[in-house]
Scaffold this motif. Sequence first.
Motif, PDB file in Angstrom:
ATOM      1  N   GLY A 193       0.835  -1.027   0.015  1.00  0.00           N
ATOM      2  CA  GLY A 193      -0.136   0.154  -0.113  1.00  0.00           C
ATOM      3  C   GLY A 193       0.980   1.201   0.044  1.00  0.00           C
ATOM      4  O   GLY A 193       0.289   2.372  -0.084  1.00  0.00           O
ATOM      5  N   LEU A 194       2.281   1.106   0.067  1.00  0.00           N
ATOM      6  CA  LEU A 194       2.992   2.166   0.091  1.00  0.00           C
ATOM      7  C   LEU A 194       4.593   1.594  -0.381  1.00  0.00           C
ATOM      8  O   LEU A 194       4.784   0.475  -0.003  1.00  0.00           O
ATOM      9  N   VAL A 195       4.942   2.473  -1.334  1.00  0.00           N
ATOM     10  CA  VAL A 195       6.389   2.189  -1.766  1.00  0.00           C
ATOM     11  C   VAL A 195       7.554   3.181  -1.634  1.00  0.00           C
ATOM     12  O   VAL A 195       7.241   4.400  -1.665  1.00  0.00           O
ATOM     13  N   VAL A 196       8.615   2.764  -1.034  1.00  0.00           N
ATOM     14  CA  VAL A 196       9.532   3.841  -0.494  1.00  0.00           C
ATOM     15  C   VAL A 196      10.877   3.419  -1.540  1.00  0.00           C
ATOM     16  O   VAL A 196      11.358   2.318  -1.218  1.00  0.00           O
ATOM     17  N   LEU A 197      11.291   4.265  -2.051  1.00  0.00           N
ATOM     18  CA  LEU A 197      12.563   3.902  -2.958  1.00  0.00           C
ATOM     19  C   LEU A 197      13.516   5.158  -2.633  1.00  0.00           C
ATOM     20  O   LEU A 197      13.379   6.313  -2.085  1.00  0.00           O
ATOM     21  N   THR A 198      14.912   4.650  -2.633  1.00  0.00           N
ATOM     22  CA  THR A 198      16.248   5.595  -2.465  1.00  0.00           C
ATOM     23  C   THR A 198      16.932   5.431  -3.599  1.00  0.00           C
ATOM     24  O   THR A 198      17.267   4.356  -4.234  1.00  0.00           O
ATOM     25  N   GLY A 199      17.529   6.568  -3.747  1.00  0.00           N
ATOM     26  CA  GLY A 199      18.598   6.787  -4.991  1.00  0.00           C
ATOM     27  C   GLY A 199      17.974   7.277  -6.252  1.00  0.00           C
ATOM     28  O   GLY A 199      16.644   6.918  -6.273  1.00  0.00           O
ATOM     29  N   GLY A 200      18.485   7.798  -6.965  1.00  0.00           N
ATOM     30  CA  GLY A 200      18.290   8.294  -8.340  1.00  0.00           C
ATOM     31  C   GLY A 200      16.924   9.411  -8.272  1.00  0.00           C
ATOM     32  O   GLY A 200      16.163   9.188  -9.320  1.00  0.00           O
ATOM     33  N   ALA A 201      17.033  10.090  -7.326  1.00  0.00           N
ATOM     34  CA  ALA A 201      15.844  11.062  -7.376  1.00  0.00           C
ATOM     35  C   ALA A 201      16.423  12.428  -7.769  1.00  0.00           C
ATOM     36  O   ALA A 201      15.674  13.481  -7.681  1.00  0.00           O
ATOM     37  N   SER A 202      17.711  12.798  -7.984  1.00  0.00           N
ATOM     38  CA  SER A 202      18.199  14.030  -8.302  1.00  0.00           C
ATOM     39  C   SER A 202      17.999  14.299  -9.846  1.00  0.00           C
ATOM     40  O   SER A 202      17.156  13.890 -10.463  1.00  0.00           O
ATOM     41  N   VAL A 203      18.963  15.233 -10.364  1.00  0.00           N
ATOM     42  CA  VAL A 203      19.046  15.755 -11.593  1.00  0.00           C
ATOM     43  C   VAL A 203      20.475  15.033 -12.314  1.00  0.00           C
ATOM     44  O   VAL A 203      20.500  15.977 -13.489  1.00  0.00           O
ATOM     45  N   GLY A 204      20.774  13.943 -11.883  1.00  0.00           N
ATOM     46  CA  GLY A 204      22.015  13.638 -12.778  1.00  0.00           C
ATOM     47  C   GLY A 204      21.489  12.693 -14.085  1.00  0.00           C
ATOM     48  O   GLY A 204      20.524  12.328 -14.312  1.00  0.00           O
ATOM     49  N   ALA A 205      22.697  12.458 -14.839  1.00  0.00           N
ATOM     50  CA  ALA A 205      22.522  11.686 -15.767  1.00  0.00           C
ATOM     51  C   ALA A 205      21.921  10.396 -16.089  1.00  0.00           C
ATOM     52  O   ALA A 205      21.144   9.694 -16.682  1.00  0.00           O
ATOM     53  N   TYR A 206      22.267   9.621 -14.817  1.00  0.00           N
ATOM     54  CA  TYR A 206      21.772   8.337 -14.251  1.00  0.00           C
ATOM     55  C   TYR A 206      20.805   8.155 -13.380  1.00  0.00           C
ATOM     56  O   TYR A 206      20.692   6.958 -12.721  1.00  0.00           O
ATOM     57  N   ASP A 207      19.968   9.138 -12.986  1.00  0.00           N
ATOM     58  CA  ASP A 207      18.773   9.039 -12.285  1.00  0.00           C
ATOM     59  C   ASP A 207      17.837   8.537 -12.612  1.00  0.00           C
ATOM     60  O   ASP A 207      16.739   9.103 -13.077  1.00  0.00           O
ATOM     61  N   VAL A 208      17.748   7.028 -12.699  1.00  0.00           N
ATOM     62  CA  VAL A 208      16.641   6.467 -13.301  1.00  0.00           C
ATOM     63  C   VAL A 208      15.378   6.284 -12.603  1.00  0.00           C
ATOM     64  O   VAL A 208      14.438   6.285 -13.244  1.00  0.00           O
ATOM     65  N   VAL A 209      15.430   6.438 -11.271  1.00  0.00           N
ATOM     66  CA  VAL A 209      13.941   6.435 -10.799  1.00  0.00           C
ATOM     67  C   VAL A 209      13.264   7.772 -10.963  1.00  0.00           C
ATOM     68  O   VAL A 209      12.178   7.725 -11.274  1.00  0.00           O
ATOM     69  N   ARG A 210      14.029   9.022 -11.315  1.00  0.00           N
ATOM     70  CA  ARG A 210      13.283  10.098 -11.702  1.00  0.00           C
ATOM     71  C   ARG A 210      12.667   9.868 -13.049  1.00  0.00           C
ATOM     72  O   ARG A 210      11.640  10.186 -12.992  1.00  0.00           O
ATOM     73  N   ASP A 211      13.351   9.510 -13.875  1.00  0.00           N
ATOM     74  CA  ASP A 211      13.014   9.160 -15.213  1.00  0.00           C
ATOM     75  C   ASP A 211      11.691   8.214 -15.325  1.00  0.00           C
ATOM     76  O   ASP A 211      10.954   8.522 -16.099  1.00  0.00           O
TER      77      ASP A 211
END
Length: 403
Positions: free
Chosen positions: A246-264
């Motif tokens: 019912g809830l998901v928490v991810l860490t990493g990849g949240a910024s503006v770098g070229a490899y921030d896959v979570v954001r994408d």
Amino acid sequence: MRELLTLEQYQVELLALATPPSGPESVALADAQGRVLAAPVRSAVSIPGFDNSAMDGYAVRLADVAAVPARLRVVGDVPAGSAADPWAGPGECVRIMTGAPLPSFADTVVPVEHTEPDGDGDWVTVTSAPTRLGAHVRRAGDDILPGAEVAGPGSEVTPGLVGALAGTGVVSVQVRPRPVAAVCATGDELVADGSPLRRGQLYESNSLALAAALARHGATPVRADPVRDDPVALAGWLDAISTRAGLVVLTGGASVGAYDVVRDVLQAAGGTFRHVRVQPGKPQGWAVWNGVPVISLPGNPVSAQLSYELFVRPLLDRMLGRTERPWFTAVAGAAWASPAGRCQIVPARLTTATDGRLTAEPAHPRGSASHMVTSLARADGYVMVDAEATTVCVGDPLRARWL
């Protein structure tokens, strides 16, 4: 460029993702530690249920011991748990133990320390007069009366509350079900099995720490192995876990770098990423994946865990219907610098000073640097420095919370 929000603005945005608390379930009081009450619990009895002695001593009439020394005849005994109600006339008394019912004739208890034995035990001399009528007597209902609320919905069941509820005869309580919360760290650099590190790698710690926090705060955590910086792998994991959690928490990849896959991946699904005026923990994001809230936290360990405290824990509280934790005030026990324009969140050691004030000092000599994972091991709380401040001086008041 990302929108820049205050801490409070972003908290409001995330709290809107909370689903209403689900229906209650009944659990045995012995298994309720850490759960959140879904309904008020009221006392069915008076506590104490009867007038009783607060001391080992003698049940007396105050008039018989107003002038001391007073020699009284001992005509009975009432141990704790006894249903006896012995009668004593003027100049007589009854030996009584702590917690035993006060005999009907008596109005006061004289502690045994204020007496001396007289003869073979059939007499006692009171050497110190009670100061008032009803001294050392616990009156029926002094603690709570029948029908009074012991705890309300939203209260967390603590060991103290377990004891209080048990004392009213409660054997089970209605609580909120534990939400299932999935945790996953992302990044090619992460090693989770303890194998030797190669250049550029580090041991994964975020998912373990966050899963432990979620469990402690009322969720059922599901921890995944790290997901590599691969959009297809991350999307596949989200598809699978969203059927269970019912809830998901991810860490990493949240910024503006070229490899921030979570954001994408999350932005492609309609997610929102923000910069928040906090340090550490500036890059934050969220999305709804197959109807399930997904919270994206920074990857640096201190950033991740403090972001959890500021953003995920309040969301979990809302999902559980739990009463919000208050901030309290501590004063700075040391001086340090704070970044202009951002609320600084500092893992701290909280101690009581000689003047009685709660004082806070950074748990790590390097302050709140986002990668210093040992700072949280040394901390028992955290403090917030206002965004307008650039320095903290000894004695400055700070908002604080326990970890």
